[in-house]
Design a protein around this motif. Structure first.
Motif, PDB file in Angstrom:
ATOM      1  N   GLU A 118       5.824 -42.095 -15.057  1.00 18.95           N
ATOM      2  CA  GLU A 118       5.763 -43.437 -15.630  1.00 18.95           C
ATOM      3  C   GLU A 118       6.910 -44.306 -15.115  1.00 18.95           C
ATOM      4  OE1 GLU A 118       5.730 -43.083 -19.849  1.00 18.95           O
ATOM      5  OE2 GLU A 118       3.753 -42.163 -19.946  1.00 18.95           O
ATOM      6  N   THR A 119       8.112 -43.721 -15.030  1.00 22.26           N
ATOM      7  CA  THR A 119       9.267 -44.483 -14.566  1.00 22.26           C
ATOM      8  C   THR A 119       9.122 -44.837 -13.088  1.00 22.26           C
ATOM      9  OG1 THR A 119      10.597 -43.265 -16.182  1.00 22.26           O
ATOM     10  CG2 THR A 119      11.780 -44.550 -14.542  1.00 22.26           C
ATOM     11  N   LEU A 120       8.614 -43.902 -12.292  1.00 19.07           N
ATOM     12  CA  LEU A 120       8.352 -44.198 -10.885  1.00 19.07           C
ATOM     13  C   LEU A 120       7.344 -45.336 -10.746  1.00 19.07           C
ATOM     14  CD1 LEU A 120       8.153 -40.602  -9.399  1.00 19.07           C
ATOM     15  CD2 LEU A 120       9.743 -42.385  -8.686  1.00 19.07           C
ATOM     16  N   ALA A 121       6.272 -45.279 -11.525  1.00 10.34           N
ATOM     17  CA  ALA A 121       5.268 -46.345 -11.464  1.00 10.34           C
ATOM     18  C   ALA A 121       5.869 -47.667 -11.917  1.00 10.34           C
ATOM     19  CB  ALA A 121       4.063 -45.971 -12.322  1.00 10.34           C
ATOM     20  N   GLY A 122       6.797 -47.623 -12.880  1.00  5.25           N
ATOM     21  CA  GLY A 122       7.450 -48.845 -13.327  1.00  5.25           C
ATOM     22  C   GLY A 122       8.315 -49.457 -12.254  1.00  5.25           C
ATOM     23  N   ALA A 123       8.962 -48.605 -11.459  1.00  3.62           N
ATOM     24  CA  ALA A 123       9.807 -49.107 -10.367  1.00  3.62           C
ATOM     25  C   ALA A 123       8.992 -49.488  -9.145  1.00  3.62           C
ATOM     26  CB  ALA A 123      10.836 -48.039  -9.989  1.00  3.62           C
ATOM     27  N   MET A 124       7.851 -48.821  -8.950  1.00  2.00           N
ATOM     28  CA  MET A 124       7.033 -49.015  -7.747  1.00  2.00           C
ATOM     29  C   MET A 124       5.791 -49.818  -8.104  1.00  2.00           C
ATOM     30  SD  MET A 124       7.521 -45.081  -6.468  1.00  2.00           S
ATOM     31  CE  MET A 124       6.557 -45.197  -4.986  1.00  2.00           C
ATOM     32  N   GLY A 126       2.536 -51.881  -8.008  1.00  6.44           N
ATOM     33  CA  GLY A 126       1.474 -52.034  -7.033  1.00  6.44           C
ATOM     34  C   GLY A 126       0.532 -50.861  -6.878  1.00  6.44           C
ATOM     35  N   ALA A 127       0.897 -49.672  -7.353  1.00  7.31           N
ATOM     36  CA  ALA A 127      -0.001 -48.521  -7.210  1.00  7.31           C
ATOM     37  C   ALA A 127       0.354 -47.468  -8.249  1.00  7.31           C
ATOM     38  CB  ALA A 127       0.110 -47.919  -5.807  1.00  7.31           C
ATOM     39  N   PRO A 128      -0.638 -46.784  -8.826  1.00 10.26           N
ATOM     40  CA  PRO A 128      -0.335 -45.675  -9.729  1.00 10.26           C
ATOM     41  C   PRO A 128       0.309 -44.524  -8.964  1.00 10.26           C
ATOM     42  CG  PRO A 128      -2.687 -45.783  -9.298  1.00 10.26           C
ATOM     43  CD  PRO A 128      -2.084 -46.996  -8.672  1.00 10.26           C
ATOM     44  N   VAL A 129       1.082 -43.731  -9.683  1.00 10.72           N
ATOM     45  CA  VAL A 129       1.812 -42.613  -9.090  1.00 10.72           C
ATOM     46  C   VAL A 129       1.406 -41.329  -9.798  1.00 10.72           C
ATOM     47  CG1 VAL A 129       4.084 -41.628  -8.624  1.00 10.72           C
ATOM     48  CG2 VAL A 129       3.768 -44.108  -8.528  1.00 10.72           C
ATOM     49  N   PHE A 130       1.060 -40.317  -9.011  1.00 11.73           N
ATOM     50  CA  PHE A 130       0.718 -39.003  -9.550  1.00 11.73           C
ATOM     51  C   PHE A 130       1.676 -37.969  -8.961  1.00 11.73           C
ATOM     52  CE2 PHE A 130      -3.113 -41.510  -9.769  1.00 11.73           C
ATOM     53  CZ  PHE A 130      -3.658 -41.176 -10.994  1.00 11.73           C
ATOM     54  N   LEU A 131       2.263 -37.154  -9.824  1.00 11.20           N
ATOM     55  CA  LEU A 131       3.085 -36.026  -9.396  1.00 11.20           C
ATOM     56  C   LEU A 131       2.220 -34.786  -9.521  1.00 11.20           C
ATOM     57  CD1 LEU A 131       6.409 -36.933 -11.264  1.00 11.20           C
ATOM     58  CD2 LEU A 131       5.723 -37.515  -8.918  1.00 11.20           C
ATOM     59  N   MET A 132       1.875 -34.186  -8.384  1.00 16.18           N
ATOM     60  CA  MET A 132       0.888 -33.106  -8.354  1.00 16.18           C
ATOM     61  C   MET A 132       1.577 -31.756  -8.402  1.00 16.18           C
ATOM     62  SD  MET A 132      -2.428 -33.233  -8.167  1.00 16.18           S
ATOM     63  CE  MET A 132      -3.523 -31.868  -8.519  1.00 16.18           C
TER      64      MET A 132
END
Length: 434
Positions: A118-124, A126-132
């Motif tokens: 969630e924090t990565l997506a907040g900083a980035m 423009g695109a959702p972020v998934f940690l696989m």
């Protein structure tokens, strides 16, 4: 502070492990589960909101993931694959690879990974972020020691990506992989046609070179398991991807030397793939107590993935990497002194730090109104690992560990930044449990 963190983290070894989820034989978020490996039932996997049940016929596993910014429809998603656990040591015996030990810093939870995503997506923006998750790691079932670098690992992750796309309505992927996670990304390029960008950081892309001893001989585990291993040098023969590919790493890297990816880059360019190579500065985590390795480049990998996903041209990105420029720029409103005090005083904040963005929350802090900054283990929120001081000086947040820096407010996120143009130092998400 690093010494106190190492001592405190070492104390986690005696803590009783929480029971694994229903249907799982062990919890691979813990060191014990990582070492033992885990099995899972289909019912147990499907009961988890972050579980993907993968059935290959020959293998059935539950792979876990963390999602950030996935609530809004998006055609393109960033998916990041982690490297091996910090401080992991492996032993080969009777044809099997075992995890002998792993650093306590590895331990985390589904919640700490979700907060990181969630924090990565907040900083980035423009695109959702998934940690696989990889097999046998980060809550997933499987045997990390035995599955690491294998064709089975690639096949399981490949199937999980297809299910992830279907679940979240994703059309195309931007893949980021650090170290052994980068090996996965390189192999996935040969299997998938939906990869828009691929960022491979500090990765062993030539496994024969990676497993070669100084005297030129190959290690026993590589010699005996070569047919099982997913060597990107072999899969490159089947790769016809149109993706924009970046291969980055520190030429001083002592864990995955430059020679372990250089030949792959040259071979990929000869095949006509759009590969950009850039030498960058690698970092280290002091908490692990290991000597300097210049190996950690996962944060930069995520930066490049975001830039590629949002339309940066490849040559422009490569130039920014070579010049050490900030690629991902913090957004938000600068806070004044009293606003900073109000934003931090008396709050429990979870966050991620540069250059260690990636698989999990790295900061779990309580900022007392009396100026004490208490840090807790993200997987054990009742265990304090360090204590320092914090205060506000003018329009800057100051701590005894990091000095004084500006703070930007961006929705529910607080970004601690330095320099002009500003660079990320840390990003925090709203209050968590005490």
């Amino acid at each position: 502070m690093a010494a106190s963190l190492m001592l405190a983290l070492a104390g986690c070894a005696a803590r009783p492990a929480a029971p694994p989820p229903a249907g799982f034989s062990a919890d691979t978020f813990t060191r014990e589960g990582l070492i033992s490996g885990a099995t899972a039932t289909e019912a147990g996997c499907r009961a988890l909101p972050d579980g993907i049940w993968v059935d290959l016929g020959s293998r059935r596993e539950c792979l876990r993931y963390a999602a950030g910014g996935a609530g809004q429809p998006a055609r393109t998603a960033i998916v990041h694959f982690p490297g091996d656990p910090p401080g992991a040591a492996y032993r080969f015996a009777s044809g099997h690879v075992y995890v002998e030990r792993v650093n306590a810093f590895y331990e985390h939870t589904a919640a700490s990974r979700r907060l990181a995503a969630e924090t990565l997506a907040g900083a980035m923006h423009g695109a959702p972020v998934f940690l696989m998750g990889r097999p046998g790691m980060h809550g997933s079932s499987g045997d990390h020691g035995q599955d690491r670098h294998t064709q089975a690992e690639v096949a399981l992750v490949d199937a999980a990506l297809t299910a992830l796309k279907r679940r979240h309505g994703i059309d195309e992927l931007v893949l980021s992989g650090f170290s052994s996670g980068g090996l996965l990304v390189a192999n996935l390029l040969a299997r998938r046609g939906d990869i828009r960008c691929a960022v491979i950081a500090s990765a062993p892309l030539d496994l024969a070179q990676f497993h070669r001893r100084p005297d030129g001989t190959l290690t026993e585990d590589f010699a005996m398991r070569a047919s099982e291993l997913a060597d990107p040098m072999r899969s490159l023969e089947e790769t016809r991807s149109s993706a924009t590919i970046f291969v980055i790493g520190d030429q001083r890297d002592r864990k995955v030397p430059n020679t372990a990816w250089a030949e792959w880059v040259a071979a990929a360019q000869r095949r006509g793939l759009r590969v950009h190579e850039a030498a960058i500065a690698g970092a280290d985590r002091p908490e692990t107590g290991a000597p300097r390795s210049f190996h950690i480049t996962g944060s930069r990998s995520l930066e490049v993935a975001h830039a590629c996903a949002t339309g940066w041209p490849g040559e422009r990105l490569r130039a920014a990497l070579l010049n050490g420029e900030a690629i991902l720029r913090p957004q938000g409103r600068p806070l004044g002194g009293e606003e900073i005090r109000a934003a931090f005083a008396g709050r429990h904040l979870f966050g991620i730090t540069w250059p260690y963005w990636g698989t999990r929350v790295t900061l779990a802090t309580h900022w007392t109104e009396q100026g004490e900054r208490r840090q807790f283990h993200p997987a054990h929120p009742d265990q304090r690992i360090a204590t320092g001081r914090w205060w506000v000086e003018g329009g800057r947040l100051c701590t005894t560990e990091e000095g004084c820096h500006a703070v930007l407010a961006d929705g529910r996120y607080l970004h601690v930044v330095e320099g002009e143009p500003p660079r990320f130092l840390a990003s925090y998400v709203a209050d968590g449990p005490p």
